[in-house]
Every structure is written in C-alpha cells, then in structure tokens.
Write an enzyme that holds these catalytic residues in place. Structure first.
Site: not given
Ligand code: NDP
Length: 479
Positions: A44, A49, A52, A179, A183, A462, A467
């Site tokens: 984080c 976080c 970022k 995410y 982002e 407002h 709102e």
């Molecule tokens: P996620 O699991 O959210 O997303 C991973 C992405 O990569 C998905 O779109 C997935 O596709 C894709 N993917 C996985 N494997 C492959 C592959 N072999 N080829 C192509 N695409 C692939 O992970 P993140 O890394 O984005 O984030 C991890 C976690 O970190 C989040 O779940 C969240 O809990 C936390 N986080 C929270 C944030 C916040 O609160 N703002 C910010 C950043 C992270 P598919 O959907 O098809 O599985």
C-alpha cells in the site's frame, strides 16, 4: 516467565502486519517482534495505493488547465516533468516508511530487517541467521504482481516497476482489465502517455456493476486510451531482435520469428495481439493479477494449508490449521484491500490478546477504483442483486455542472439497487469525480441497512453531483 522469546511474531511489515504488531504491543501489552525483508509500509505505502494516488493527483492537473480556460483563466498546461515528480514521490515514500518504523518502535515492537521462515508452530528462522520463538505467529506477507506464463514476459514490467521508471514512456501497452490496469491506463493517459489497453474479456472491471463498467470504458476511450476488449497479447519481442522481413507482410499473415535474442536489452517492444495487430510500444505493463506471498516460507512444512491460488487458508478468526499461526491481508486472498487487512489485524489482536473472539466482517465493504472518473461501489451489483431477489433499480446519468460548463463530454452515473421486499438499499454505484470520497459516506448508510425511503427523506445538498443519490424518485426498472 514465558517459554517463548515473544508473545507475537509478525512476518510482514505492510499495513496489516504493522497495525496488528502495534496494537498487540501498545494496547495489549504483548511482547512483539516483526520481520520485514523489504521496505516498511508494504504494498500500500511503497508500491501501491499511496504512490498510485499521488500519480492520480499528478495526472489530473493537465485537464484542469484546459477546463480553467473555459472559466476565464489564461492558463496553458505546460509539460509534465516526470523526474521532478518521481523525485518528490520517492522522498514522500521515504518519509512514510520512516513514520512506519517510528510507529513500531514507539509501540515497543522489536523489528528485524530480514526474511522470516517458519521452522515449527512456534519458531521462525531469520535470514540473519537468528532463530526466534513466539507463542503466536502472524503471517502478513501480502502478495505480488504476476506476469502471464508466456515467452519473453520478462520484457514487460509490473505495477511495482512503474514508480521506478527513469523516464515516462511515449507509449505503453497495458494488459489486463482489473483495478490496476484501468487505474494506470487513466493515470498514464493523463500524464500524456499514449496508452493502449488489451483486455481479454468482453468488458473491463469484471465483477463491478455492468453500467458502471460501461461508463468507465467509454470515459477511458474519451481520454484517448485505445481500449481493446476481447483482445490479448500473443507474442512479444524486443523490436530490434525481430527480423524486419518477417514483420513486413500483412498482419494476419505474419508470424513472429527471426527473434535473435531474448535478453532484456532496450528499445521498443513489438507485440502481436489476438486481433492480429502488430505494434511497437516503449513499455508493456502486465496488470494481470497478483499472487499471495507464500512461497518458500516453510508454511506447508509446519502444517499450514494453502488454497489453489497459493493463499493461506484461515477461518473467520484468521486462524490457520496450526492453532498458533494466524494470517491476515492479501496473503489470505479474501478481500485484497488495505483497510480490510487492517481490520483483520485488529480482529486478530482482539481475539488472541483480549480474549474476545472477533470474526472479521467482510460484508458490504465500500471500495473505489481510481480511474478517471472514479468508480465508488458498495454492496451488490444489479446483476448480483437480481439473481438474489426482486429489485428496483434507480439510476441517473448526467453531465456534471463543472465540466459541462467547460463543454466537456464527461458524464457521471449514480445508481441504487433496492430490495422490493424490505426496501433496503442493497447496492450503491457511483461513477464520478471523487466517487471514492462519496462512496465512503454512502457506505455508512448502506452498512446500516438504510432503505430507499431513508435516502429519500435525506435533504439534498445543492448544487452537488451527489444530491442525485437522494432525489431519484422513480425506479428506472424492476428486475
Ligand atoms: P485483478 O485480479 O483485479 O485483475 C487482473 C486482470 O488481469 C483481470 O482483468 C484478468 O482478466 C487479467 N488477466 C489475468 N491473467 C491474465 C492473462 N494471463 N492474460 C491476460 N489477462 C489476464 O488484479 P489487479 O492486479 O488489477 O489487482 C489486484 C487486486 O489489488 C485487486 O483485486 C484489488 O483487490 C487490489 N487493488 C485495489 C485497488 C483499489 O482499491 N483501488 C487498486 C489496485 C489493486 P479476467 O477478468 O478475465 O480474469
């Protein structure tokens, strides 16, 4: 006198581990030690976080200059200086790491700058060569980003590396639709990078409300992000290593080949996509998910069980199969969010050191995706709710005053999912600037079990965007 060196040994100095250590030592009076092999603050603070969000702020200023001119200001956006920003960013992270170390020391926690490995249910071996014992061990080692299993994946970077880039690339390809992918697509587009994003599924942000996902995707395209859904990477090579002749035909006829070297090197990366395009990018970012940090820690050897994703299996009290060993945060792959890890750490201390068994409440956790605009969400999506029970959907989408005045196309979305049976608001989804701030407050109402009528009897503030959340009178549809 205890038979152990410590009452508690925490492995991992991220948000969850540090909080549990501090509270156990400072408030419960336990003798606590903590080992961290990298920087204090964890994902984080050091590579997630916090940096970022600072990048989100940095990326917002370019568009502001443009909008300000519509409001009569004589402003032109200049160039973004990455080295100036990243220098300040790194100083801020150093400061925060110092704060974390001070907080631990101030609570009386002994810290080891070392990697820890479990030897038995009460013993930890440190990379310094020391061995220590503890009545309880808490594993809070978090997770790390993963690259897909494909040739040359090492040519791409992961989210940890973004903060260490020496220069901002001119172009980037982001793989993923979660995410992190979304982002960073918005952040980097805002900083002037040409962003292309491939997501293998039909729509980004799987698991979030469909209409919210749709609006975020549209808004990302409006930002200039070339978002390709139903698309993935097939091959990647350092462009300089690929035989030009093999690349010169029509894309659909071309197969990569003639790659003379797979060594890291420098220069653009040539990528072939599933839709046939072959394109060069300065950087390829894999935002393809994260994996729990459980490898080579001696966990299975002492009887801790791991799930299919490599996560530590725990019960509602964060206790593993070994009674003296607990685990919290991303390493357990429950809800991978910093405030959740902190909650789990607090509940662990309450359970173990205050004798008050406290399960972690993972229901109705508000969260935000820091895209531009942001997505704030709590509770069920429309799709989840309608599978559960009959619902009413209240939804509005409009151009907010601030950017509409500047003739920008930006839209926001406010959506409430309401139970037909007892009128409870089951879900709230907001796509808007600062939706993260809004959903924190809406989250209180939803967590309290507020009904649609509770929202209705709350007077609007407002003129604001939010709102609308208390002025939607008629359901858009029932389901
Ligand atoms: P996620 O699991 O959210 O997303 C991973 C992405 O990569 C998905 O779109 C997935 O596709 C894709 N993917 C996985 N494997 C492959 C592959 N072999 N080829 C192509 N695409 C692939 O992970 P993140 O890394 O984005 O984030 C991890 C976690 O970190 C989040 O779940 C969240 O809990 C936390 N986080 C929270 C944030 C916040 O609160 N703002 C910010 C950043 C992270 P598919 O959907 O098809 O599985």
């Amino acid at each position: 006198m205890s038979a152990f060196d410590y009452d508690l040994f925490v492995i991992g100095g991220g948000s969850g581990g540090v909080r549990a250590a501090r509270v156990a030592a400072g408030e419960a009076g336990a003798k606590v030690a903590l080992a961290e092999e990298d920087r204090y603050g964890g994902t984080c603070v050091i590579r997630g976080c916090v940096p970022k969000k600072l990048m989100v702020f940095a990326s917002g200023y370019g568009a502001m200059a443009d909008e300000a001119t519509a409001y009569g200001w004589d402003i032109t956006a200049g160039a973004f200086d990455w080295s100036k920003f990243s220098g300040r960013l790194n100083s801020e992270l150093d400061r925060l790491e110092g704060v974390y170390r001070k907080l631990l020391a101030g609570s009386g926690v002994t810290t080891y700058d070392a990697r820890a490995r479990l030897v038995d249910a009460h013993t930890v071996a440190l990379s310094t060569g020391e061995t220590v014992t503890a009545k309880h061990i808490l594993v809070a080692t978090g997770g790390r980003p993963v690259r897909p299993d494909m040739p040359n994946a090492h040519l791409g970077i992961v989210s940890d590396d973004i903060f260490h880039l020496e220069t901002l690339p001119k172009s980037i390809l982001i793989i993923g639709g979660g995410y992190i992918a979304c982002e960073f697509a918005c952040i980097l587009a805002g900083l002037g990078v040409q962003v292309t994003q491939y997501y293998r599924g039909a729509q980004i942000l799987r698991g979030f409300d469909e209409e919210a996902r749709g609006l975020i995707a549209e808004s990302m395209r409006d930002l200039g992000i070339k978002l390709h859904t139903g698309t993935n990477i097939v091959e990647m090579h350092r462009a300089a290593d690929v035989d030009d002749d093999l690349m010169s035909g029509p894309a659909e006829d071309v197969q990569f080949g003639g790659a003379t070297s797979e060594a890291p090197g420098t220069g653009p990366i040539r990528v072939k996509a599933t839709h046939g395009a072959i394109e060069d990018f300065d950087v390829v970012l894999f935002a393809t998910g994260r994996t729990p940090n459980t490898a080579d820690m001696g966990l299975e050897g002492v009887g801790v069980t791991l799930g299919r994703a490599g996560q530590i299996e725990v019960d509602a009290y964060s206790q593993t199969k070994v009674p003296s060993i607990y685990a919290i945060g991303d390493v357990t792959d429950r809800v991978n969010l910093t405030p959740v890890a902190i909650r789990e750490g607090m509940a662990f201390v309450e359970t173990v050191f205050h004798g008050n068994p406290t399960p972690v409440d993972h229901a109705l956790i508000p969260s935000a995706v820091f895209t531009q605009p942001e997505l704030g969400t709590v509770g069920l999506t429309e799709e989840q709710a309608r599978d559960q029970e009959p619902i009413e959907v209240y939804c509005t989408s409009f151009r907010p005053m601030q950017t509409a005045f500047a003739e920008k196309p930006n839209r926001v979305l406010m959506k409430l999912i309401v139970s037909q049976k007892n009128r409870t608001v089951l879900g709230c989804h907001i796509v808007a600037p600062n939706a993260g701030e809004m959903i924190q407050l809406a989250g209180i109402a939803v967590k309290m079990g507020a009904t649609k009528e509770d929202f209705d009897r709350t007077v609007a503030v407002h003129p604001t965007m939010s709102e609308e959340i208390v002025t939607m009178r008629k359901p858009m549809r029932t389901a």
